[in-house]
Scaffold this active site. Structure first.
Site, PDB file in Angstrom:
ATOM      1  N   LYS A 163    -107.180 -58.678 -67.713  1.00 37.78           N
ATOM      2  CA  LYS A 163    -108.130 -59.735 -68.090  1.00 37.78           C
ATOM      3  C   LYS A 163    -109.395 -59.728 -67.238  1.00 37.78           C
ATOM      4  O   LYS A 163    -110.479 -60.010 -67.726  1.00 37.78           O
ATOM      5  CB  LYS A 163    -107.470 -61.106 -67.973  1.00 37.78           C
ATOM      6  N   ASP A 220    -108.000 -68.772 -73.625  1.00 38.83           N
ATOM      7  CA  ASP A 220    -106.953 -69.513 -72.908  1.00 38.83           C
ATOM      8  C   ASP A 220    -107.432 -70.939 -72.630  1.00 38.83           C
ATOM      9  O   ASP A 220    -106.670 -71.906 -72.751  1.00 38.83           O
ATOM     10  CB  ASP A 220    -106.607 -68.841 -71.578  1.00 38.83           C
TER      11      ASP A 220
END
Ligand code: ATR
Length: 276
Positions: free
Chosen positions: A65, A102
């Protein structure tokens, strides 16, 4: 046939393929969602290769990420969080674009449960990668965020980057929770073990408690929160809504949230049964 996928290592237990493919089926979209496990050194080649092959979108998970941030044209929120979990190859810019769904996943999970975040006092336990996304989500939604972490310095560093946030050690939790309305666990405590990062005496019915751990769905924290009369939001909700947000970004269509939720929870309960 459109291709979407997930880049991570490992990805074999990912719940994203059944969740996204349920959405394609429901809306009659001809697409597949597949998982890829490149070596770390091959991440850049994997992203440019995906672009060259016409892959429409990729989710990105551990351990990529952070590294993905510099490989794409990242939006402002992903840049502030320091992590990209969704790449869109369909935009008109030269480079693929990077996003962090997220954070939206957390916000939408609270919204779905009718929980207002604006103006609330929120306590976040955990200041790792997941904690960063949760901290920004809570702050963007207008909460005052108290971040408590085992390693206090990590909480203080994160708090410096997040508006209206402060950093604390775990021993501050009883004090912090005395006047909080929101509690989120973003540590790995409770994952595949029966422990909670929060003393049960500090839980009360004034709290809405979210756990981002989803294996198991009912963590010790959520069990104790419910026993104390708190509202609870399990970890599958954040997972669901980060996927919903990615789906909507890639396709421009409203996601069939109910079908995606059914697929996700079906998989999780199948896993739980297999362990019995
Ligand atoms: P992720 O990207 O999933 O958030 P991470 O960056 O390794 O993973 O962060 C894990 C989080 O869980 C951290 O907040 C970590 O606390 P430290 O920063 O002190 O390491 C927390 N954590 C992990 N195990 C823990 C434990 N046994 N007790 C309390 N916190 C724990």
């Amino acid at each position: 046939m459109d291709v979407y996928g997930l880049l991570g290592n490992p990805v074999s237990h990912s719940l994203s393929p059944p969740m996204h493919e349920a959405a394609y089926r429901e809306l009659g979209i001809s697409a597949r969602y597949v998982t890829f496990e490149p070596e770390s050194e091959a991440l850049e080649a994997a992203v440019s290769g995906a672009d060259a092959l016409g892959i429409r979108g990729l989710n990105v998970t551990i351990p990529f990420k952070r590294d993905a941030l510099s490989l794409v044209e990242s939006d402002e929120l992903a840049t502030r969080i320091g992590a990209v979990n969704t790449i869109d190859f369909g935009g008109s810019s030269q480079k693929p674009t990077g996003h962090n769904t997220d954070a939206a996943g957390v916000r939408r999970a609270f919204e779905h449960h009718g929980t207002e975040l604006d103006g609330t006092q929120a306590v976040l336990v955990g200041a790792g990668g997941a904690g960063r996304a949760v901290a920004f989500a809570l702050a963007e939604a207008g909460a005052v965020v108290k971040i408590a972490n085992r390693t206090k310095e990590r909480a203080e560093n994160l708090a410096n980057a997040v508006p209206r946030a402060s950093g604390h050690g775990l021993d501050d939790l009883p004090n912090l929770l005395a006047d909080a309305e929101i509690l989120v666990n973003a540590t790995s405590v409770g994952m595949d073990d029966d422990r909670s990062p929060v003393p049960s005496e500090s839980l009360s019915s004034q709290l809405t408690v979210m756990d981002i751990v989803y294996r198991p769905l009912e963590t010790r924290l959520l069990r104790e929160a419910r026993a104390a009369g708190a509202e609870t939001i399990d970890g599958a909700w954040m997972l669901l809504f980060q996927g919903v947000e990615a789906f909507e970004l890639w396709t421009g269509r409203e996601a069939p949230v109910g079908m995606m939720n059914d697929a996700l929870r079906g998989e999780l309960s199948g896993e739980a049964d297999a362990f019995k």
